[in-house]
Design a protein around this motif. Structure first.
Motif: not given
Length: 647
Positions: A171-186
């Motif tokens: 849900n929107e909670f999950t997306f908001a959370t997981v995006l903050s870990s989307c760093t680096g190339t991968f």
DNA sequence: GTAGGGTTAG
């Protein structure tokens, strides 16, 4: 008694899957106190104790209740433990569930994940998740959030992917959370895919998801995409505004960050301490002291909570604006400090070449023994020793580090500091040997620092080897050609000077455009080489001509070796006189009253000729010149520079 | 019950 009866009745009908704690929080302290005065239902007693924060007593009550413990009691206990991050107590509650063979419902298991996550016990949290007979979106999101907040980005992403394969939809909670870990190339690649997924679910304008998304783009250096997401948000709040401002600031787009900050303020944005810390980063980059002071005043006036992060930002801002006294004042006034506070202060002294102060502060830090030094601390201390001419102390601290005394693992940057330190002290051969024995592959920056030392100490043998090596591994860096050519020129090897210059032309080396600026009355006046765009350019050029004559009479000789263009000497002198730092300095001279100190900032390293020029200005016009270049500060007074002509 | 932005160094 009536009140107690009524409550018991309410408990009875309260929905079993709802949070009991939220129900109880609606009671006033007075009502709770009244409750404790009456003979108790054990459940009510437990609840009252938790609400009063008497965790110890609540645990005793839990033990006494044994198998009678119910959902409500566990919920209250866990809630209290989460609030207080009370790991040992929460662990006992969990153990009690297991021992009593109590099978917690989904809701309580989720609370356990949250509890362990907040207490930094990721392994324990994960065990709870893995043992769940069924999971819902909260279970997954709480665990992903735990990973992400503890900096375990890859584990957060792994779990998210696993979740996508499960039956539970994010849900929107999950997306908001997981995006903050989307760093680096991968992470960024995955983040883009998540973005498409979010668009499909028309969640891309959700304010939490949107700010997380724009932050991801900004951190990946894609500021235009970040701005697009920001502009597409149907509403803005302080977090989304701060995210975009800090995005600009972190990429060094300081002017843009400041511009946006001003615009959003005009539009009525409320800023908080994070916004102010971010804008201070931009002001540090611009060395905009007056504006920085304004922010400081604003923070004081608005009674914003004076937290460590903001104070750290202020320390850094004042030091990068050349005002170390203010930095220290903020530092000394702090009731609590983090390692970043110490680092900001140490790095400040270091950049100003104040070796003694660096070492003193470092000793204070170690004697206080409250905050452990980290890699940046030692980096600041070593470079402070290097810039401040304290080689022996620096070498000693480096030795202690290698022997594990500081608890900090040395990395290539620390080795680089020692190369710089030895080179500066004229121990060029030793620095060369040191590089050969390092446990790391030397970087271009490291060779570059040795090449600089070779030039200052005219060591042509090592310099030639290092210079040629550098041209191989970093052919695009114009600075290397300049230094090598200077080195050949100092040895009178004109053939080689020409060869290096030709090579530079052939490789089509692009040089970062040099830019200098000066702040007057909260306005930044920026100049590039031979700039003709400033409204007062004619006055500036007229004064520059006058300066050139006056300074030459006093003994200033333009250093034409700083110009690599193949032109005649007269033209070389004209190019040299048009350097941006000379324009900014001259503008400062004509725009301020006598004896006002001049603060000039340059985006690159200052050239030898401009450095010399500034020294003459300080002597003849009785001005103190504070010049910040890419590497450090130059405090120039009466013809002498704090850098000792080595930078 | 689960969510987004921040400070030093590079």
């Amino acid at each position: 008694m009536k009140f107690v009866e009524k409550m018991k009745c309410l408990f009875h009908y309260y929905p079993k899957n709802a949070s009991f704690s939220s129900f109880f929080n609606s009671f006033t302290t007075h009502q709770l106190t009244t409750l404790t005065a009456f003979p108790q239902d054990p459940q009510i007693l437990l609840i009252t104790l938790c609400s009063n924060g008497q965790l110890k007593e609540a645990l005793i009550e839990m033990a006494a209740q044994g198998l009678e413990m119910k959902f409500e009691g566990y919920d209250m206990l866990l809630n209290a433990c989460i609030k207080r991050r009370a790991f040992r107590e929460g662990q006992r509650v969990h153990a009690h569930m297991i021992k009593s063979r109590y099978l917690p419902p989904l809701y309580l298991r989720n609370r356990l994940i949250i509890f362990y996550g907040k207490c930094d016990r990721l392994r324990d949290a994960r065990n709870v998740l893995d043992e769940m007979p069924e999971k819902n979106v909260v279970s997954w999101t709480a665990m992903i959030s735990a990973y992400s907040q503890r900096g375990s980005a890859s584990q957060a992403l792994d779990l998210f992917v696993q979740m996508l394969r499960s039956v539970t939809e994010p849900n929107e909670f999950t997306f908001a959370t997981v995006l903050s870990s989307c760093t680096g190339t991968f992470g960024f690649e995955l983040g883009r895919q998540i973005h498409s997924l979010i668009i499909k679910r028309t969640l891309d304008t959700h304010i939490f998801v949107g700010s997380s998304l724009l932050d991801m783009y900004a951190k990946a250096g894609r500021i235009h995409e970040a701005r697009e997401v920001f502009e597409s948000l149907p509403e803005r709040d302080v977090v989304s505004c701060t995210a975009i401002i800090s995005g600009y600031a972190q990429l060094g787009l300081d002017a843009e960050a400041l511009e946006l900050f001003r615009r959003l303020n005009l539009e009525g944005m409320t800023s908080n301490y994070v916004t102010n810390a971010s804008v201070l980063t931009a002001l540090s980059g611009l060395a905009a002291l007056d504006l920085g002071k304004q922010v400081h005043n604003h923070v004081l006036r608005c009674n914003l909570p004076f937290c460590v992060v903001l104070q750290n930002s202020l320390i850094d801002m004042y030091s990068k604006c050349g005002n170390l006294i203010y930095s220290r004042r903020v530092f000394d006034s702090m009731p609590e400090r983090t390692v970043i506070s110490w680092n900001a202060m140490l790095v400040g002294y270091s950049k100003h070449g104040m070796g003694r102060e660096v070492v003193e502060l470092y000793e204070l830090m170690r004697n206080e023994n409250k905050i452990k030094p980290d890699s940046v601390t030692v980096l600041g201390v070593l470079s402070g020793c290097s810039h401040g001419g304290m080689e022996d102390v620096g070498l000693k601290i480096f030795d202690e580090m290698v022997n594990g005394k500081d608890g900090v693992e040395p990395d290539i940057e620390h080795y680089g500091c020692i190369v710089d330190l030895l080179g500066r002290a004229g121990r060029v051969e030793e620095a060369f040997e040191f590089i050969k024995k390092m446990p790391f592959e030397p970087t271009a920056a490291l060779w570059g620092s040795l090449l600089g030392a070779c030039r200052v100490h005219s060591n042509i043998d090592v310099g030639e080897f290092v210079g040629r090596r550098l041209l191989e591994i970093e052919p695009e860096n114009a600075g290397n050609y300049v230094i090598l050519s200077n080195l050949y020129a100092s040895a009178g090897r004109w053939e080689d000077v020409r060869m290096v210059r030709d090579l530079m032309m052939k490789k089509a080396v692009k040089k970062d455009p040099g830019r200098s600026w000066i702040e007057l009355d909260q306005t930044l006046h920026s100049f590039h080489a031979s700039d003709r765009s400033h409204p007062r350019r004619q006055e500036v050029f007229a004064k520059l001509k006058e300066l050139s004559i006056k300074l030459k009479e006093a003994g200033y000789v333009p250093d034409l070796s700083c110009v690599l263009h193949d032109v005649d000497e007269e033209q070389k002198e004209r190019i040299l006189l048009g350097h941006s730092e000379k324009l900014a300095l001259t503008f400062g001279l004509i725009s301020t009253s006598d004896r006002t100190p001049l603060r000039v900032i340059k985006n690159l390293r200052i050239c030898v000729d401009c450095h010399n020029f500034a020294k003459f200005v300080s002597k003849i016009y009785l001005r103190e010149v504070c010049l910040r270049d890419k590497n450090r500060f130059h405090h120039i007074s009466k013809g002498i520079c704090s850098c000792g002509d080595y930078w």
